[in-house]
Design a protein around this motif. Structure first.
Motif, PDB file in Angstrom:
ATOM      1  N   THR A   1       0.844  -1.195   0.000  1.00 44.23           N
ATOM      2  CA  THR A   1       0.000   0.000   0.000  1.00 44.23           C
ATOM      3  C   THR A   1       0.872   1.235   0.000  1.00 44.23           C
ATOM      4  O   THR A   1       2.104   1.157   0.175  1.00 44.23           O
ATOM      5  CB  THR A   1      -0.947   0.001   1.214  1.00 44.23           C
ATOM      6  N   GLY A   2       0.245   2.400  -0.210  1.00 47.85           N
ATOM      7  CA  GLY A   2       0.968   3.656  -0.181  1.00 47.85           C
ATOM      8  C   GLY A   2       1.363   4.065   1.223  1.00 47.85           C
ATOM      9  O   GLY A   2       0.969   3.449   2.221  1.00 47.85           O
ATOM     10  N   GLU A   3       2.145   5.136   1.287  1.00 45.64           N
ATOM     11  CA  GLU A   3       2.691   5.575   2.564  1.00 45.64           C
ATOM     12  C   GLU A   3       1.597   6.021   3.525  1.00 45.64           C
ATOM     13  O   GLU A   3       1.670   5.756   4.733  1.00 45.64           O
ATOM     14  CB  GLU A   3       3.679   6.720   2.331  1.00 45.64           C
TER      15      GLU A   3
ATOM     16  N   ASP B   1      -1.988   5.464   4.558  1.00 45.40           N
ATOM     17  CA  ASP B   1      -3.150   4.573   4.457  1.00 45.40           C
ATOM     18  C   ASP B   1      -3.584   4.211   5.871  1.00 45.40           C
ATOM     19  O   ASP B   1      -3.140   3.211   6.441  1.00 45.40           O
ATOM     20  CB  ASP B   1      -2.788   3.321   3.659  1.00 45.40           C
TER      21      ASP B   1
ATOM     22  N   ASP C   1       5.446  -0.117  -0.472  1.00 40.43           N
ATOM     23  CA  ASP C   1       4.715   0.405  -1.618  1.00 40.43           C
ATOM     24  C   ASP C   1       5.420  -0.081  -2.882  1.00 40.43           C
ATOM     25  O   ASP C   1       6.607   0.196  -3.071  1.00 40.43           O
ATOM     26  CB  ASP C   1       4.700   1.932  -1.576  1.00 40.43           C
TER      27      ASP C   1
ATOM     28  N   ALA D   1       5.537   1.082  -5.614  1.00 42.30           N
ATOM     29  CA  ALA D   1       6.114   2.202  -6.356  1.00 42.30           C
ATOM     30  C   ALA D   1       7.596   2.373  -6.066  1.00 42.30           C
ATOM     31  O   ALA D   1       8.311   3.029  -6.829  1.00 42.30           O
ATOM     32  CB  ALA D   1       5.370   3.490  -6.031  1.00 42.30           C
TER      33      ALA D   1
ATOM     34  N   ARG E   1      -3.831  -0.229  -1.181  1.00 42.70           N
ATOM     35  CA  ARG E   1      -3.903   0.931  -2.078  1.00 42.70           C
ATOM     36  C   ARG E   1      -2.487   1.314  -2.522  1.00 42.70           C
ATOM     37  O   ARG E   1      -1.972   2.385  -2.178  1.00 42.70           O
ATOM     38  CB  ARG E   1      -4.581   2.113  -1.374  1.00 42.70           C
ATOM     39  N   PRO E   2      -1.821   0.453  -3.296  1.00 41.63           N
ATOM     40  CA  PRO E   2      -0.449   0.756  -3.711  1.00 41.63           C
ATOM     41  C   PRO E   2      -0.387   1.875  -4.736  1.00 41.63           C
ATOM     42  O   PRO E   2      -1.350   2.129  -5.463  1.00 41.63           O
ATOM     43  CB  PRO E   2       0.030  -0.569  -4.308  1.00 41.63           C
ATOM     44  N   THR E   3       0.752   2.528  -4.784  1.00 37.98           N
ATOM     45  CA  THR E   3       1.018   3.567  -5.776  1.00 37.98           C
ATOM     46  C   THR E   3       1.593   2.921  -7.029  1.00 37.98           C
ATOM     47  O   THR E   3       2.397   1.989  -6.931  1.00 37.98           O
ATOM     48  CB  THR E   3       2.015   4.586  -5.202  1.00 37.98           C
ATOM     49  N   PRO E   4       1.207   3.374  -8.223  1.00 39.08           N
ATOM     50  CA  PRO E   4       1.737   2.762  -9.451  1.00 39.08           C
ATOM     51  C   PRO E   4       3.248   2.908  -9.581  1.00 39.08           C
ATOM     52  O   PRO E   4       3.842   3.894  -9.136  1.00 39.08           O
ATOM     53  CB  PRO E   4       1.023   3.536 -10.566  1.00 39.08           C
TER      54      PRO E   4
ATOM     55  N   THR F   1       6.487   3.856 -11.417  1.00 45.02           N
ATOM     56  CA  THR F   1       6.859   4.824 -12.443  1.00 45.02           C
ATOM     57  C   THR F   1       8.367   4.755 -12.678  1.00 45.02           C
ATOM     58  O   THR F   1       9.124   4.324 -11.804  1.00 45.02           O
ATOM     59  CB  THR F   1       6.473   6.257 -12.046  1.00 45.02           C
TER      60      THR F   1
END
Length: 311
Positions: free
Chosen positions: A10-12, A14, A35, A37, A76-79, A81
């Motif tokens: 997940t994102g940072e 959450d 994450d 990402a 809810r992970p960040t894509p 890039t």
């Protein structure tokens, strides 16, 4: 697989994941949170196939042994890039996604990421809901203004609902709302639109399902805006812990089984006559505020599912 560690992707920021991780720590369950990402710039992947997949993910000094994962949670992970200045950056990104998610695909999951992706499609949600026996509103999905106008004429009043989260550039949000037939012009051709017969509403229910356990919350909107879409006016909602009728609960569990889900958040409108009408089901839905408002132990139930504890 078959270890003890729970992996949380997940994102940072959450807070929903935080609540479950706090409970897992309280139980002494090891947790590896990261994450995706961070890959490949800040995360190292090393995996090898022999009799099965072995290997690790490394982020700084923290290491996840993929063979030690009891269960993984795709929150809810960040894509991923890749900076544009990296040569062949788009290809590099595609390879990074395929490599990392390919290894993660073999982990045991609460909800497999590919099953989440499939279950997010609203047409599949409605078809599956009808298959298990839920009442489902008449719906059209189109970019044809003539078809949209004909639907509104046949089923008025009709609402428009975004197919995704509805967040626009600049942060403005589109919520479900009534359709003005006069506004249905050629702009409908720009993209896909979902129109749905508006269901007479007494109140709504959000049912969070975790491994067959159902936590139902009645939601009464206290404003006109909230009655159109309760997500648009959180400050004017009243929540009550509720219980689904047995037949509705059975259909909800059947719905999850058909879509290979262990967790989902289902939304219903309850008509003045008491009928439960299915609206949608989020395979990665939010629930922490429902727990805060009602006291229902949803974080504990998800921790049980991740730890492999049957209740």
């Amino acid at each position: 697989m078959g270890g003890r560690t729970v992996a949380v992707f997940t994102g940072e920021l959450d807070v929903t994941a935080d609540a479950v991780i706090v409970e897992l720590h309280r139980r002494g369950v090891p947790v590896f949170r990261c994450d995706p990402a961070a890959f490949p710039a800040e995360m190292t992947l090393g995996a090898r196939f022999g009799a099965g997949w072995t290997g690790h993910l490394r982020v700084g000094r923290r290491v996840l042994d993929v063979a030690d994962v009891a269960c993984a949670w795709w929150r809810r992970p960040t894509p991923i890039t890749v900076p544009a200045e990296v040569p062949e950056s788009q290809w590099v990104r595609r390879e990074a996604v395929a490599g990392l998610r390919g290894v993660l695909a073999v982990l045991p999951w609460l909800n497999h990421p590919e099953d989440i992706r499939a279950a997010e499609h609203k047409p599949l949600q409605l078809a599956t809901a009808a298959r298990v026996g839920f009442a489902v509103p008449e719906t059209v999905l189109t970019n044809d203004p003539d078809q949209a106008r004909a639907f509104v004429e046949a089923y008025a009043p009709v609402i428009y609902k975004p197919l995704t989260c509805g967040v626009l550039d600049g942060g403005r949000v589109i919520y479900a709302g009534p359709v003005d037939p006069a506004a249905l012009d050629d702009a409908v051709r720009v993209t896909a639109h979902l129109f749905q017969r508006q269901v007479p509403k007494a109140y709504e229910v959000r049912a969070t399902v975790v491994d067959g356990r159902i936590f139902a919350a009645r939601i009464d909107a206290l404003s006109e805006r909230g009655r159109q879409d309760w997500r648009s006016d959180y400050r004017n909602l009243r929540y009550t812990a509720d219980r689904l009728p047995n037949d509705v609960a059975d259909k909800a569990r059947h719905y999850l089984r058909l879509l290979r889900l262990r967790f989902a958040a289902l939304d219903f409108v309850i008509t003045p006559g008491g009928e439960y009408v299915f609206l949608e089901a989020n395979p990665n839905g939010q629930w922490a505020w429902i727990e805060d408002e009602t006291g229902m132990p949803i974080a504990d139930a998800i921790a049980d599912a991740l730890e492999g504890v049957a209740r």
